[in-house]
Design an enzyme around this catalytic site. Sequence first.
Site, mmCIF file in Angstrom:
data_model
loop_
_atom_site.group_PDB
_atom_site.id
_atom_site.type_symbol
_atom_site.label_atom_id
_atom_site.label_comp_id
_atom_site.label_asym_id
_atom_site.label_seq_id
_atom_site.Cartn_x
_atom_site.Cartn_y
_atom_site.Cartn_z
ATOM 1 N N GLU A 6 -8.609 5.133 -6.295
ATOM 2 C CA GLU A 6 -7.765 5.365 -7.474
ATOM 3 C C GLU A 6 -8.521 6.092 -8.574
ATOM 4 O O GLU A 6 -8.080 6.120 -9.721
ATOM 5 C CB GLU A 6 -7.234 4.021 -8.012
ATOM 6 C CG GLU A 6 -8.278 3.112 -8.650
ATOM 7 C CD GLU A 6 -9.003 2.213 -7.642
ATOM 8 O OE1 GLU A 6 -9.523 1.173 -8.056
ATOM 9 O OE2 GLU A 6 -9.011 2.555 -6.444
ATOM 10 N N HIS A 8 0.814 -1.219 0.000
ATOM 11 C CA HIS A 8 0.000 0.000 0.000
ATOM 12 C C HIS A 8 0.848 1.270 0.000
ATOM 13 O O HIS A 8 0.415 2.316 -0.527
ATOM 14 C CB HIS A 8 -0.933 0.008 1.207
ATOM 15 C CG HIS A 8 -2.076 -0.943 1.062
ATOM 16 N ND1 HIS A 8 -3.225 -0.631 0.382
ATOM 17 C CD2 HIS A 8 -2.232 -2.230 1.495
ATOM 18 C CE1 HIS A 8 -4.056 -1.658 0.405
ATOM 19 N NE2 HIS A 8 -3.472 -2.648 1.078
ATOM 20 N N ASP A 14 0.291 4.288 -2.566
ATOM 21 C CA ASP A 14 0.118 5.716 -2.281
ATOM 22 C C ASP A 14 1.050 6.557 -3.139
ATOM 23 O O ASP A 14 0.683 7.641 -3.615
ATOM 24 C CB ASP A 14 0.390 5.991 -0.803
ATOM 25 C CG ASP A 14 -0.731 5.487 0.099
ATOM 26 O OD1 ASP A 14 -1.792 5.124 -0.431
ATOM 27 O OD2 ASP A 14 -0.531 5.464 1.333
#
Length: 748
Positions: free
Chosen positions: A665, A634, A638
């Site tokens: 997203e 993750h 990001d």
Amino acid sequence: MKKTFHDKKVQLFLLFISFALILSLIDVVVEKLYFKDSLKNTALHDAISLAHEREEYLSNFLQKSEDMLLSIRDLDLFGDYINHLAHENLIRDIFLMYAKSHPEIMKLRYIDKNGRALMRIDRATPGSAPFVVPHDALQDNSRRYYFTQSRLKPLGKVWFTAIDLNLENDRVEIPYKPTIRAILPLEDKGEFNGILIINFFMQDFLETFVTMPLYDVILCDDRGYSIAHFDRSKAWGFYRKPPYTIADDFPRAAQKILSNDLTETRSLTAKRLDVPIEGGLHLILQLKQSYLQKEERDSTDHSLFIMSIILLASLLLSFIVVKLFSRTLLNLKQLNDLNETLTIASRVANIAFWEYFPKDKKLIWSDGASNIFNMDRHALPATSQEFFACLDPEEVAGVRKALTASIRKRSEFYTLHKLHTQGGELKYVEQRAKHEYDGDTHIRSIGSILDVTEAKRKEREITDYVALIDEHIITSSTDLSGRITYTSKAFCEISGYSREELLGQYHRIIRHPDMPRELYVDLWHTITGGGTWRGEIKNLKKDGGYYWVDATISPIYDEIGHKVGYTAIRQDITDKKLIEEISITDGLTHIHNRRHFNDLFPRIINAARRHDRLVAFLIMDIDYFKQYNDTYGHQMGDEVLIRVAAALRGSLQRAEDFCFRLGGEEFGVIFHPDDRGHATAFAESIRTAVEGLRIEHSKNQSSPYITASMGLICIEPGDEIESDELYKKADELLYRAKAEGRNRVVIG
């Protein structure tokens, strides 16, 4: 025969004196019966306008307080904080920033639905540094009246307590600290969820509010208890022992004042202020006794002065006429001399006059000169040398030069200079004179001297006031074409330009590229049509930085009503806009968030319809982003979101184009293409830019790199479709792009 001629001269003399006395009496009667009451009535009528001004002043303060609370409530971070106690440090920093930007804040608190204070910023005195109150010092506020009352107030609506003295631990704080509380009851799913509350210092506000040069002012509540009073010993009447109310000052008028919106009597004006404050407010203005007494003295002095001048002029006139009457021959030159003498006498009659005989340098003064020099008549300067000794030493040479030049040129003498009186007082006087000649020889000068000390004092006050405005108010003026003709010092300081760099320029020198063209079209259309434009503008500094202002721009007219230019008055709201920026910005990617999109999208569509412009909306998803997170983690996901957002922001071509993170997203772009072909090419350039980041994505079935699928819809000016429906259509096009293999743009 000789006796008859003498009797006629006496009769003529007495006729002039009688006429002078009648004129004097008429002047005194008119002065006493009309002008005295007229002046008093005018002053009391002006009090109504002053009350309205104070009402507007307080209303503006309350509106700014309400805006402050609502802007904090609307922060996404604050919503997370009150619901999940997240971002505590960030909320504390935001609270501190608000307090630093507004030195009038005494306390800024968040109290939860159970009455526990969870966050509190305090300030000891106005303008001192604010500080965070530790958790172990926070109080239980569940029984405080403002908390229990807030439970009964409409949720989401700001209300204001009465102006009162601050309490600490249920006791009035000493020394007194007047305060008002602005309170916002919070809600969660329709239920009470605590309060946001700001305490403001009100001492300086109240001092400004009730300070007026001509009036004694009292501010009281609906019960009649004084809040502020021109006699400081009578302020805060509820806390006095015994309690003090306005009935103590106005036993007959108190009930009328408290029960009516507007009360006018022969001695006072009172108005109930139309402001949303608990307990109500009444503003009472009565003329100062010192002002009335001064006006009475001035009126009496003026009447006596006019009477003296009329009598003096009559004596002079009767003497001249009698002398002329006794002669057998009158020629035209003598009549002209008489006319000029009377003209000069009328010019100098208001204050004092003098005669100067250059042969023996003798100087003769009228009675009024004693008041100007502050000395007895026998002590007045008897020669020109004695007179020049009364002047400021630095001005003697200049006055002599002006007098000599006027005598040589046979022109009227005029000068303004300082005068030192016998008692050491410094005065400003204005002198005028005309000269008489016998052939080429100057034989006499007759002149006036006028005390203009008070006028000079007022002139200095105006100059100081203008300097104060120049120092602190961001203002500028232009001609009709928009070319800058004046800028204040405050304008120069905030923009970074010198006055010389701004004069002659247009305001486009500070235009920021982020501001849409339509705003300036609307601004110019409003002011050229004679209206006043108000709005918020982001301006560009000379060093490349920026600042925000709340601007009011209006036309300027000359004395005959012709429009000659425009003037703008601005207030620096940069701190406010920074807070707003936080509320509309996505915390991860630093582009606009979904909340700002929901607010902006329908407004952009409506504006495009009004201006007959094409607008386009692009919605996009990063392909196989879940698989990317599962594969790379993750944190790397990001980073992808941040880089894609930066690519979107770098692709925008115009100030009125915007990009958003809509969630997860999913991203969106609103832009203004020239035509559909331009819209398609622009969308394709964004798709290429995302793939061109060359971020490896081994699970992407359409490319070895991160890619995006996109849906594009163009809205024509004549399309009568709402923003929600447009979003839905664009979303359908996005899913078609995914179904057709991803990494592509599908156009509707």
